[in-house]
Design a protein around this motif. Structure first.
Motif, PDB file in Angstrom:
ATOM      1  N   GLY A  72       0.621  -1.357  -0.407  1.00 35.88           N
ATOM      2  CA  GLY A  72       0.084   0.302  -0.182  1.00 35.88           C
ATOM      3  C   GLY A  72       0.527   1.597   0.065  1.00 35.88           C
ATOM      4  O   GLY A  72       0.636   2.253  -0.288  1.00 35.88           O
ATOM      5  N   GLY A  73       2.625   1.716   0.793  1.00 36.75           N
ATOM      6  CA  GLY A  73       2.912   2.575  -0.214  1.00 36.75           C
ATOM      7  C   GLY A  73       2.452   3.167   1.562  1.00 36.75           C
ATOM      8  O   GLY A  73       3.009   4.314   1.452  1.00 36.75           O
ATOM      9  N   GLU A  74       1.833   2.793   2.249  1.00 37.18           N
ATOM     10  CA  GLU A  74       1.950   4.160   3.472  1.00 37.18           C
ATOM     11  C   GLU A  74       2.906   3.835   4.625  1.00 37.18           C
ATOM     12  O   GLU A  74       3.897   3.048   4.759  1.00 37.18           O
ATOM     13  N   THR A  75       3.646   4.476   5.027  1.00 37.00           N
ATOM     14  CA  THR A  75       4.823   4.655   6.336  1.00 37.00           C
ATOM     15  C   THR A  75       3.489   4.411   6.846  1.00 37.00           C
ATOM     16  O   THR A  75       3.136   4.578   7.852  1.00 37.00           O
ATOM     17  N   SER A  76       4.666   3.086   8.185  1.00 34.93           N
ATOM     18  CA  SER A  76       4.651   2.629   9.053  1.00 34.93           C
ATOM     19  C   SER A  76       4.886   3.052  10.433  1.00 34.93           C
ATOM     20  O   SER A  76       6.250   3.977  10.678  1.00 34.93           O
ATOM     21  N   SER A  77       4.229   2.584  11.326  1.00 31.42           N
ATOM     22  CA  SER A  77       4.586   2.975  12.470  1.00 31.42           C
ATOM     23  C   SER A  77       5.740   2.009  13.242  1.00 31.42           C
ATOM     24  O   SER A  77       6.135   0.555  13.060  1.00 31.42           O
ATOM     25  N   ASN A  78       6.319   2.250  14.102  1.00 29.75           N
ATOM     26  CA  ASN A  78       6.963   1.665  14.953  1.00 29.75           C
ATOM     27  C   ASN A  78       6.262   0.091  15.683  1.00 29.75           C
ATOM     28  O   ASN A  78       6.821  -0.754  15.947  1.00 29.75           O
ATOM     29  N   THR A  79       5.438  -0.074  16.158  1.00 28.19           N
ATOM     30  CA  THR A  79       4.518  -0.909  16.307  1.00 28.19           C
ATOM     31  C   THR A  79       3.662  -1.276  15.344  1.00 28.19           C
ATOM     32  O   THR A  79       4.374  -3.061  15.584  1.00 28.19           O
ATOM     33  N   SER A  80       3.818  -1.289  14.204  1.00 24.08           N
ATOM     34  CA  SER A  80       3.712  -2.425  12.997  1.00 24.08           C
ATOM     35  C   SER A  80       4.744  -2.551  12.484  1.00 24.08           C
ATOM     36  O   SER A  80       4.499  -3.224  12.375  1.00 24.08           O
ATOM     37  N   ALA A  81       5.895  -1.969  12.353  1.00 21.63           N
ATOM     38  CA  ALA A  81       7.245  -2.177  11.925  1.00 21.63           C
ATOM     39  C   ALA A  81       7.461  -3.831  12.771  1.00 21.63           C
ATOM     40  O   ALA A  81       8.278  -4.742  12.381  1.00 21.63           O
ATOM     41  N   ASN A  82       7.324  -3.221  14.915  1.00 24.97           N
ATOM     42  CA  ASN A  82       7.388  -4.140  15.577  1.00 24.97           C
ATOM     43  C   ASN A  82       7.223  -5.950  14.872  1.00 24.97           C
ATOM     44  O   ASN A  82       7.639  -6.946  14.984  1.00 24.97           O
ATOM     45  N   SER A  83       5.900  -5.880  15.163  1.00 23.32           N
ATOM     46  CA  SER A  83       4.852  -6.571  14.508  1.00 23.32           C
ATOM     47  C   SER A  83       5.565  -7.134  13.046  1.00 23.32           C
ATOM     48  O   SER A  83       5.332  -8.344  13.512  1.00 23.32           O
ATOM     49  N   ALA A  84       5.444  -6.166  12.032  1.00 23.93           N
ATOM     50  CA  ALA A  84       5.775  -7.371  10.978  1.00 23.93           C
ATOM     51  C   ALA A  84       7.416  -7.757  11.060  1.00 23.93           C
ATOM     52  O   ALA A  84       7.653  -8.886  10.411  1.00 23.93           O
ATOM     53  N   ASP A  85       7.946  -7.170  11.980  1.00 24.26           N
ATOM     54  CA  ASP A  85       9.371  -7.585  11.713  1.00 24.26           C
ATOM     55  C   ASP A  85       9.290  -9.110  13.120  1.00 24.26           C
ATOM     56  O   ASP A  85      10.371  -9.913  13.057  1.00 24.26           O
ATOM     57  N   SER A  86       7.854  -9.748  13.922  1.00 24.38           N
ATOM     58  CA  SER A  86       8.503 -10.824  14.025  1.00 24.38           C
ATOM     59  C   SER A  86       8.079 -11.909  13.641  1.00 24.38           C
ATOM     60  O   SER A  86       8.838 -13.163  14.059  1.00 24.38           O
ATOM     61  N   GLY A  87       7.096 -11.692  12.421  1.00 24.11           N
ATOM     62  CA  GLY A  87       7.229 -12.954  11.728  1.00 24.11           C
ATOM     63  C   GLY A  87       9.154 -13.166  10.879  1.00 24.11           C
ATOM     64  O   GLY A  87       8.348 -14.549  10.004  1.00 24.11           O
ATOM     65  N   ARG A  88       9.659 -12.416  10.869  1.00 15.64           N
ATOM     66  CA  ARG A  88      10.845 -12.820  10.004  1.00 15.64           C
ATOM     67  C   ARG A  88      11.753 -14.794  10.663  1.00 15.64           C
ATOM     68  O   ARG A  88      10.957 -14.307  11.710  1.00 15.64           O
ATOM     69  N   LYS A  89      11.910 -14.725  10.296  1.00 12.76           N
ATOM     70  CA  LYS A  89      12.571 -15.927  10.085  1.00 12.76           C
ATOM     71  C   LYS A  89      14.384 -16.186  10.424  1.00 12.76           C
ATOM     72  O   LYS A  89      14.921 -15.813   9.535  1.00 12.76           O
ATOM     73  N   ARG A  90      15.022 -15.646  11.698  1.00 13.96           N
ATOM     74  CA  ARG A  90      16.191 -16.145  12.049  1.00 13.96           C
ATOM     75  C   ARG A  90      16.466 -17.149  13.223  1.00 13.96           C
ATOM     76  O   ARG A  90      16.028 -17.229  13.636  1.00 13.96           O
ATOM     77  N   ILE A  91      17.378 -16.766  12.466  1.00 16.65           N
ATOM     78  CA  ILE A  91      18.773 -18.130  13.220  1.00 16.65           C
ATOM     79  C   ILE A  91      19.342 -17.341  14.129  1.00 16.65           C
ATOM     80  O   ILE A  91      20.643 -16.729  13.665  1.00 16.65           O
ATOM     81  N   ARG A  92      19.284 -18.198  15.863  1.00 15.68           N
ATOM     82  CA  ARG A  92      20.749 -16.185  16.853  1.00 15.68           C
ATOM     83  C   ARG A  92      21.216 -17.699  17.662  1.00 15.68           C
ATOM     84  O   ARG A  92      21.017 -19.170  17.450  1.00 15.68           O
ATOM     85  N   ARG A  93      22.784 -17.021  17.303  1.00 15.86           N
ATOM     86  CA  ARG A  93      23.536 -17.529  18.048  1.00 15.86           C
ATOM     87  C   ARG A  93      24.363 -16.690  18.756  1.00 15.86           C
ATOM     88  O   ARG A  93      25.260 -15.713  18.305  1.00 15.86           O
ATOM     89  N   ILE A  94      24.475 -17.790  19.962  1.00 15.95           N
ATOM     90  CA  ILE A  94      25.546 -16.539  21.431  1.00 15.95           C
ATOM     91  C   ILE A  94      27.286 -17.336  21.551  1.00 15.95           C
ATOM     92  O   ILE A  94      26.602 -18.705  21.423  1.00 15.95           O
ATOM     93  N   SER A  95      27.877 -16.822  21.600  1.00 17.92           N
ATOM     94  CA  SER A  95      28.879 -17.784  22.325  1.00 17.92           C
ATOM     95  C   SER A  95      29.290 -16.936  23.750  1.00 17.92           C
ATOM     96  O   SER A  95      29.712 -14.997  23.527  1.00 17.92           O
TER      97      SER A  95
END
Length: 336
Positions: A72-95
């Motif tokens: 839709g090309g609309e500017t996203s807010s911080n809440t919406s950006a966090n919600s969209a980012d939570s759908g990403r698939k990430r592999i986390r490694r910590i040492s």
């Protein structure tokens, strides 16, 4: 005659033009219908569409992406950006590199906290022995901790031991995950169609061909499903690598002030000297049997050598000759 030929030619041209227009309209109609069907299939979550499968949530995910500004090309807010980012698939490694003066207690804490978090040990190794050197033991753990318990587990490790170094990286595998998931759905649909055709077919050659293709589809389906399960495991469980070292004293973080640096350096020097004397005393006690043995051997060898040398001097210069020579010297001195 000429007028008739011209008339016939004109009529044929009109017929050809009308035929071409009707065929063009039918082709355009077929194209538009196929496009609408493709859009409908994509929106309904068919295996050949990728738009709605990006977040694997169907229309709700698409609506969420639209609200967050992806669609839709609309500017996203911080809440919406966090919600969209939570759908990403990430592999986390910590040492984590840790130090402790209570090695056995630290290993017990690691095991207990891992079990509380619902994780498991992927690999582990312990080096050193308390009887050889108290400060030489070390351990390495590769743990798999649920992603929602990872931060709490890392904090607990830092609180129970001294954290020397921490390193973390995250790999985004959203595109690979979606692509693999789409392949699995496509292969499942193809498998169902092949099974349906196999039930209806009566031709031996067709049955053999269908079974060969079905075998290939099942093999590819199993491979992609296995890759998808591996992705799920790596995404749902963070990989935490722990390096635990047993030390006699914890490494102090040096501040930037000159006075503090001098104080820290002096304390380190004194502690190093103390450790050196302690190690020397330990070495002396441990090697005392060897020292006594070689001391006796060297002492006896020196005593035998001195005895032999003294006897040779006696034979070379007897005592009587020495006394006579001394008397002669005294008489000569008296005469003079």
């Amino acid at each position: 005659m000429k007028k008739r030929r011209i008339l016939y030619s004109f009529l044929m041209a009109v017929v050809l033009i009308l035929t071409a227009c009707s065929s063009g309209k039918e082709e355009m109609k077929f194209t538009s219908e196929s496009r609408s069907e493709q859009k409908a299939d994509t929106g309904s979550g068919d295996s050949y569409g990728y738009t709605a499968e990006t977040t694997s949530e169907g229309p709700a995910a698409a609506e969420e992406l639209k609200d967050s500004g992806t669609l839709g090309g609309e500017t996203s807010s911080n809440t919406s950006a966090n919600s969209a980012d939570s759908g990403r698939k990430r592999i986390r490694r910590i040492s984590l590199e840790l130090e402790t003066v209570e090695f056995d207690g630290a290993l017990k804490v690691i095991t207990e906290e891992m079990q509380k978090a619902g994780g498991y040990v992927e690999s582990s190794s312990i080096n050193g022995n308390r009887t050889t050197n108290n400060s030489s033991r070390s351990a390495q753990y590769t743990l798999r901790i649920p992603i929602d318990k990872t931060d709490g587990f890392v904090k607990m490790m830092g609180d129970s031991m001294t954290l020397i170094h921490q390193e973390e990286n995250s790999k985004d595998v959203t595109l690979e995950y979606v692509d693999t998931e789409s392949k699995v759905k496509t292969l499942q649909i193809e498998q169902e169609r092949l099974l349906a055709l196999l039930e209806k077919s009566d031709n031996i050659d067709a049955i053999i061909s269908l079974e060969d293709r079905l075998s290939d589809v099942r093999y590819e389906l199993e491979q992609n499903a296995s890759a998808l399960r591996t992705y799920d495991n790596l995404i749902d469980y963070a990989t935490i690598t722990l390096y635990v070292s047993e030390v006699e004293r914890i490494t102090q973080v040096e501040s930037k002030g000159t006075g503090s640096r001098m104080k820290t350096g002096l304390m380190n020097s004194l502690l190093t000297m103390r450790d050196g004397f302690v190690e020397l005393a330990v070495w002396f006690v441990v090697n005392l049997p060897y020292i006594l043995f070689w001391g006796v051997v060297i002492g006896l060898s020196a005593w035998i050598f001195v005895r032999k040398f003294y006897r040779k001097d006696k034979k070379k210069f007897p005592a009587s000759k020495v006394n006579t020579a001394n008397e002669k010297k005294e008489e000569d001195n008296q005469k003079d």
